[in-house]
Design an enzyme around this catalytic site. Structure first.
Site, short mmCIF file in Angstrom:
data_model
loop_
_atom_site.label_atom_id
_atom_site.label_comp_id
_atom_site.label_asym_id
_atom_site.label_seq_id
_atom_site.Cartn_x
_atom_site.Cartn_y
_atom_site.Cartn_z
CD GLN A 1 -3.03 4.30 11.10
OE1 GLN A 1 -4.26 4.32 10.99
NE2 GLN A 1 -2.24 4.80 10.18
CD GLU B 1 -6.24 4.63 4.98
OE1 GLU B 1 -5.55 3.87 4.26
OE2 GLU B 1 -5.74 5.35 5.87
NE ARG C 1 -7.89 6.27 9.99
CZ ARG C 1 -7.19 6.07 8.88
NH1 ARG C 1 -5.93 5.65 8.94
NH2 ARG C 1 -7.73 6.30 7.70
CB THR D 1 -6.22 7.72 1.83
OG1 THR D 1 -6.09 6.63 2.72
CG2 THR D 1 -7.59 8.36 1.98
CB THR E 1 -7.68 -4.95 2.04
OG1 THR E 1 -6.71 -4.65 3.04
CG2 THR E 1 -7.57 -3.95 0.90
CE1 TYR F 1 -0.29 8.34 4.35
CE2 TYR F 1 1.81 9.47 4.26
CZ TYR F 1 0.59 9.25 4.89
OH TYR F 1 0.29 9.95 6.04
CE LYS G 1 -3.54 1.98 7.59
NZ LYS G 1 -4.36 2.88 6.77
CD GLU H 1 -7.68 12.53 4.88
OE1 GLU H 1 -7.35 13.41 4.07
OE2 GLU H 1 -7.75 11.32 4.56
CG ASP I 1 -5.75 0.26 3.88
OD1 ASP I 1 -5.84 -0.81 4.50
OD2 ASP I 1 -4.83 1.10 4.08
CG ASP J 1 -2.11 0.92 1.05
OD1 ASP J 1 -2.42 1.28 -0.11
OD2 ASP J 1 -2.73 1.28 2.07
CD GLU K 1 -5.51 2.84 -0.01
OE1 GLU K 1 -4.73 2.22 -0.78
OE2 GLU K 1 -5.34 2.93 1.22
CG HIS L 1 -4.36 10.40 3.16
ND1 HIS L 1 -5.42 10.32 4.03
CD2 HIS L 1 -3.51 9.39 3.50
CE1 HIS L 1 -5.23 9.29 4.85
NE2 HIS L 1 -4.09 8.72 4.55
NE ARG M 1 4.76 14.38 11.30
CZ ARG M 1 4.16 13.33 10.78
NH1 ARG M 1 3.97 12.24 11.48
NH2 ARG M 1 3.76 13.34 9.52
CE1 TYR N 1 1.92 7.18 15.02
CE2 TYR N 1 3.12 7.27 12.95
CZ TYR N 1 2.66 7.89 14.10
OH TYR N 1 2.93 9.21 14.31
CA CA Z 1 -4.01 2.95 3.00
#
Ligand code: CA
Length: 443
Positions: free
Chosen positions: A256, A215, A253, A375, A273, A145, A269, A389, A249, A143, A217, A150, A159, A260
């Site tokens: 994650q 997600e 959260r 995503t 899927t 990004y 994840k 989001e 996907d 997968d 995709e 996103h 952050r 992560y």
């Molecule tokens: Ca993904």
């Protein structure tokens, strides 16, 4: 095939099929599309085999291969596509894919003889009577990004001062996903449980996921592979791509957020899927190519990620939507509530760049491997491809037509992805749908 446009008679917007439903307004599967899939007759259990979508019908490639309507390269391709998965057909490469597409186009076009129509009709099955399968045995799933929007939206949540990490505009970021839990549209999955660290806590608890997300995709099926140690050049990369499907996907959260760092997503994840059953070929997508457009205008990619063709034609304008229904909405016969519309054209990295980057170290891709785009959020918040989001990290709930609110998914919620391409002077083609429902956690 001319690499600049790749257009030929199968893209003619005036072409029509003797299968009348292919001409219905808004139909995803006109004769210009002809996506690949595998199916068996529902309730008959007569074995999965390759097929093509036309209108509201499935064209059985195994039955057609036996019927004697194909010759030469198209016959060889149809025999390969008769198997329960498309891996052998995928491995044959663009010339074989094109030979079979063009032969099927001829059989289904309104120029076909009455005798041909009569014979081909015997290989048509209504989609309502077809059980679709996974198009391939997926050996590996990676997968990416590729949406800078996103990456920025997610980065802001984690952050606020430094949302986009400095490698983003240089590296098509990806991680190795899990192939065994990829399911075809229509199969529900259980809410995952795992380690969650509640806000403000210093130790985790074991819990069912409380921040379950989707997600939006696209999935990319690898056709011909590359030998270990032999990178694929950027301008050859699309010759290794069998086609594109919709991909969801599913993401936990809360699991994650705790797991992560430092090695990326794992159990957040790999529990599920979902992919759509129809794989739209690169040839069918040719009319919807466009120039790569990046919000930062960056053009100085490293040489292995840069070519004139990729810059001028590497992006694809594929419209994408996400729809949601709750149990209460379905009980009240309320329609799917769309919460996002965006386009694949906003991706920062192209499909060819994903393949070139994946193999630049010598990593070997194999027929049937699946690549996710990541995503596909667009520039504005209503084009965001994930709930985290759309709800700004779970702070701003969505209100559904039933009056219910959602920050993250509840049991019984059903998510529908859709995709299509349209452009003046071309036919509209679609991807069908990618649907799955959230079931209660097992533990
Ligand atoms: Ca993904």
């Amino acid at each position: 095939m001319k690499r600049s446009t790749g257009l030929n008679h199968t893209h003619d917007p005036a072409a029509i099929s003797w299968v009348d439903s292919a001409q219905q307004p808004g139909c995803d599967f006109p004769i210009q599309n002809l996506p690949w899939g595998v199916f068996q007759r529902r309730d008959a259990g007569d074995g999965f085999r390759g097929c093509v979508a036309i209108g509201d019908q499935v064209l059985d490639l195994r039955a057609l291969a036996i019927s004697g309507v194909f010759t030469g390269a198209a016959l060889q391709a149809a025999q390969a596509a008769s198997q329960p998965s498309l891996n052998t057909f995928m491995a044959m490469g663009p010339a074989a894919w094109q030979a079979l597409r063009h032969a099927v186009f001829g059989l289904l076009s309104d120029g076909a003889s009455a005798q041909t129509r009569a014979m081909v009709s015997l290989s048509l099955v209504p989609q309502s009577q077809a059980e679709m399968g996974l198009p391939a045995r997926i050996g590996d799933y990676t997968d990416f990004y590729t949406s800078i929007y996103h990456a920025t939206n997610i980065g802001k949540l984690f952050r606020p001062d430094n949302p986009l990490l400095p490698n983003y505009t240089w590296v098509p970021i990806g991680y190795h996903g899990r192939a065994s839990s990829v399911m075809v549209s229509g199969h529900g999955f259980k809410r995952p449980s795992g380690q969650i660290c509640p806000p403000g806590a210093t130790e985790p608890v074991f819990s069912a996921c409380k921040r379950l997300d989707w997600e939006l995709e696209l999935g990319v099926f690898v056709g011909t592979g590359n030998a270990l140690g032999s990178p694929v050049a950027l301008d050859e990369a699309e010759d290794h791509v069998f086609g594109v499907c919709l991909l969801n996907d599913w993401s936990a959260r809360d699991i994650q957020a705790w797991e992560y760092q430092p090695l990326g997503p794992f159990l957040s994840k790999n529990f599920a899927t979902t992919v759509s059953p129809w794989v739209v070929s690169m040839e069918a997508l040719a009319p919807y190519r466009q120039a790569l457009q990046r919000p930062d205008g960056k053009t100085n990619d490293l040489a292995y990620l840069s070519s004139d063709h990729n810059t001028a034609h590497g992006a694809l304008d594929i419209q994408l939507t996400i729809g949601l229904t709750s149990e209460a909405m379905r009980a009240a016969d309320l329609p799917v509530h769309n919460v996002c519309q965006t386009s694949y054209r906003h991706a920062y990295w192209t499909l060819a760049q994903m393949v070139a980057h994946h193999t630049v170290n010598g990593c070997n891709l194999q027929p049937g491997d699946l690549l996710g785009t990541g995503t596909l959020s667009g520039p504005t918040l209503d084009q965001a491809g994930a709930l985290i989001e759309l709800t700004q990290g779970g702070k701003v709930p969505l209100t559904l037509p039933s009056g219910e609110q959602r920050t993250f998914l509840l049991d019984g919620d059903e998510v529908t992805l859709r995709g299509w391409c349209e452009r003046p002077g071309t036919a509209r083609i679609g991807f069908g749908s990618c649907i799955a429902q959230v079931q209660p956690a097992a533990i």
